[in-house]
Enzyme design. Structure first.
Site, short mmCIF file in Angstrom:
data_model
loop_
_atom_site.label_atom_id
_atom_site.label_comp_id
_atom_site.label_asym_id
_atom_site.label_seq_id
_atom_site.Cartn_x
_atom_site.Cartn_y
_atom_site.Cartn_z
CD GLN A 124 -2.15 1.42 2.82
OE1 GLN A 124 -1.67 0.74 3.85
NE2 GLN A 124 -3.41 2.36 3.07
CB SER A 127 2.38 6.90 4.77
OG SER A 127 1.36 6.19 5.33
CD GLU A 242 -4.27 0.61 6.56
OE1 GLU A 242 -4.79 1.70 5.94
OE2 GLU A 242 -3.09 0.27 6.84
CD GLU A 374 -3.11 9.90 19.13
OE1 GLU A 374 -2.74 9.33 18.31
OE2 GLU A 374 -2.96 9.64 20.44
C1 LIG Z 1 4.33 -0.72 11.23
C2 LIG Z 1 3.78 0.27 10.39
C3 LIG Z 1 3.36 -0.07 9.13
C4 LIG Z 1 2.78 0.98 8.19
N1 LIG Z 1 2.73 0.60 6.80
C5 LIG Z 1 1.87 1.47 5.97
C6 LIG Z 1 2.00 0.91 4.53
O1 LIG Z 1 2.12 -0.18 4.21
N2 LIG Z 1 1.64 1.77 3.62
C7 LIG Z 1 1.39 3.22 4.23
O2 LIG Z 1 0.97 3.93 3.26
N3 LIG Z 1 1.61 3.51 5.20
C8 LIG Z 1 1.90 2.88 6.43
N4 LIG Z 1 2.18 3.14 7.67
C9 LIG Z 1 2.18 4.61 7.73
C10 LIG Z 1 1.04 4.82 8.72
O3 LIG Z 1 -0.18 4.79 7.89
C11 LIG Z 1 1.31 6.47 9.36
O4 LIG Z 1 2.36 6.33 10.16
C12 LIG Z 1 0.17 6.92 10.01
O5 LIG Z 1 -1.00 7.10 9.39
C13 LIG Z 1 0.40 7.98 10.85
O6 LIG Z 1 1.10 9.14 10.14
P1 LIG Z 1 2.38 9.87 10.31
O7 LIG Z 1 3.43 8.79 10.81
O8 LIG Z 1 2.98 10.60 9.17
O9 LIG Z 1 2.00 10.70 11.74
P2 LIG Z 1 1.51 12.06 11.62
O10 LIG Z 1 0.18 11.99 10.87
O11 LIG Z 1 2.54 13.03 11.51
O12 LIG Z 1 0.93 12.09 13.33
C14 LIG Z 1 1.75 12.60 14.41
C15 LIG Z 1 1.00 12.55 15.59
O13 LIG Z 1 0.03 13.66 15.44
C16 LIG Z 1 -1.54 12.96 15.64
N5 LIG Z 1 -2.49 13.48 14.91
C17 LIG Z 1 -2.25 13.71 13.36
N6 LIG Z 1 -3.30 14.45 13.12
C18 LIG Z 1 -4.21 14.46 13.88
C19 LIG Z 1 -5.67 15.05 14.34
N7 LIG Z 1 -6.30 15.39 13.32
N8 LIG Z 1 -6.40 14.96 15.52
C20 LIG Z 1 -5.50 14.35 16.57
N9 LIG Z 1 -4.32 13.87 16.54
C21 LIG Z 1 -3.65 13.90 15.29
C22 LIG Z 1 -1.23 11.53 15.35
O14 LIG Z 1 -1.95 10.59 16.14
C23 LIG Z 1 0.34 11.21 15.68
O15 LIG Z 1 0.51 10.96 17.28
C24 LIG Z 1 2.74 2.26 8.56
C25 LIG Z 1 2.90 2.63 9.67
C26 LIG Z 1 3.72 1.79 10.70
C27 LIG Z 1 4.08 2.24 11.94
#
Ligand SMILES: Cc1cc2nc3c(=O)[nH]c(=O)nc-3n(C[C@H](O)[C@H](O)[C@H](O)COP(=O)(O)OP(=O)(O)OC[C@H]3O[C@@H](n4cnc5c(N)ncnc54)[C@H](O)[C@@H]3O)c2cc1C
Length: 405
Positions: A124, A127, A242, A374
């Protein structure tokens, strides 16, 4: 699209159950699992309509209620059949429902069967370094060039990209439209020129996920999934599936993480009353989650889950952390050791754990992957409970005018 449409509706639920069980028995008699290679077995399972029973006939289903999948899985796995989803969790849990809902006839015929047999693994590509929770703000560009699209950009945290044959890619095709409206969804060949996959190591020492770079990657327009500009709508099918794929599991009672805690509890001790109480509370919560997921699966009359699918994901993430913390505490000093060695490796599957110590470290990711805790709370608050929405100042602005770092 209604997934369940191709079957004689005069049949009762009992008739349907008898029909799928008879087909399971036919499959097991034709191809005994112990003497059959997994690809052959799973291919025949697909052809008999026992892959995703609620999909239409010809696409791995029979157009029946999704509730019957549990009956099929119990019968087949109980007889030693191979697990279709273990090595291809993203393809199985998210790719297949997206393809069957939004794909062309050609795409459904081309992709579903080898996805189910695990001959082709999927990943997928949503991100990006600047777009995670707010994935609709993503920057990877796809520009049309005749019958093809040319893609440039970077994705991150792409689970199993290193073993994948195909990826579900969302890219920006109209930067002047508001963020949700300028996206288009594609199937991308991960072996195409210009696709580069680099490992990202996690706290467990494993690199389940990767960075993926796209440099002038050409995708035929026929590999678009859904209309141009409809990428967000297609993505929602992937995202909702998902959450259920991650948090909606229905393992046998007392198995999985909680089973491991019970084993650790049995081989350590003596335990104080307070410790026993804590273990018991966790066991009860694991059972409540299991029963909640059973109820949710039974209420899902159609294949595609709704926003309530976030409940299981939210509860699972927190519970896994607490269970694995408790297990490591019960182990005492042994809990600080990594018994199988801490070697950097790139696994061929995801979310597997070898021992309580590794489970403790892997569980940290549960409240991030598939949407953070969140974000699950926001979805449940807004879309299930009807509470006022989060503040979204960029929702109707052209994406190109939204400031970003
Ligand atoms: C083990 C693992 C596997 C993954 N596999 C995939 C994959 O196969 N494909 C893919 O596309 N992605 C994948 N991901 C990515 C995952 O979907 C993202 O890490 C996740 O959506 C969070 O995005 P970010 O890391 O950019 O954090 P951010 O979006 O930057 O968030 C940082 C913090 O802010 C908080 N936050 C952000 N917005 C809000 C809001 N509106 N209200 C309250 N709190 C908020 C979040 O909860 C978090 O605590 C994976 C992640 C992990 C850990």
């Amino acid at each position: 699209m209604t997934l369940t449409d191709a079957t004689d509706r005069s049949a009762t639920p009992a008739d349907d159950e008898a029909r799928v069980l008879a087909l399971c028995d036919q499959l097991l008699a034709e191809l005994p699992p112990s003497g059959t290679d997994p690809v052959t077995f799973l291919g025949r399972q697909f052809d008999l309509g026992l892959a995703w029973v609620h999909f239409p006939e010809g696409y791995g289903g029979l157009g029946l209620s999704p509730k019957l999948q549990k009956v099929i899985n119990e019968r087949l796995l109980g007889a030693g059949a191979p697990s279709p989803s273990r090595n291809n969790p993203i393809g199985h849990g998210m790719g297949a429902p997206t393809i069957v809902t939004h794909g062309s006839e050609e795409q459904k015929r081309r992709y579903l069967r080898p996805l189910f047999t695990n001959e082709e693994i999927w990943c997928q590509l949503f991100s990006e370094p600047g777009a995670g929770s707010d994935v609709a703000s993503l920057s990877t560009r796809a520009v049309r060039d005749g019958d093809e699209w040319v893609v440039n950009g970077q994705k991150v945290w792409t689970t199993l990209a290193h073993v994948s044959r195909f990826g579900m890619l969302v890219a920006r095709t109209d930067p002047d439209a508001p963020k949700h409206k300028g996206l288009t969804y594609f199937v991308v060949d991960m072996h195409a020129p210009g696709v580069e996959v680099r490992p990202l190591y996690q706290i467990t020492g494993e690199a389940e996920f990767n960075e993926v770079y796209f440099t002038d990657v050409r995708i035929p327009d026929a590999e678009r999934l859904g209309e141009v500009g409809e990428g967000w709508r297609v993505s929602l099918t992937t995202l909702m599936n998902e959450r259920v794929a991650i948090g909606g599991q229905i393992p046998p009672r007392g198995s999985g993480f909680i089973g491991e805690l019970m084993r650790v509890h049995a081989r350590t001790g003596p335990h104080s009353v307070a410790r026993r109480d804590r273990v018991m509370q966790l066991w009860i919560r694991a059972e409540v989650l299991r029963l909640t997921n059973i109820r949710a699966a039974q209420q899902r009359a159609q294949g595609t889950p709704g926003p309530e699918g976030s409940i299981g994901k939210l509860a699972m993430a927190e519970l896994h952390k607490e269970i694995s913390e408790c297990a490591v505490e019960l182990l005492g000093a042994e809990g600080t050791l990594f018994p199988d060695g801490y070697t950097m490796e790139r696994p061929r599957s995801t979310g597997m754990w070898k021992n309580p110590q590794q489970a403790f470290l892997r569980a940290r990711a549960n409240s991030i992957e598939g949407g953070t805790t969140e974000i699950m709370k926001n979805i449940l608050g807004e879309r299930v409970l009807g509470l006022p929405g989060d503040v979204r100042v960029d929702k109707d602005k052209p994406w190109s005018e939204v400031p970003r770092s």
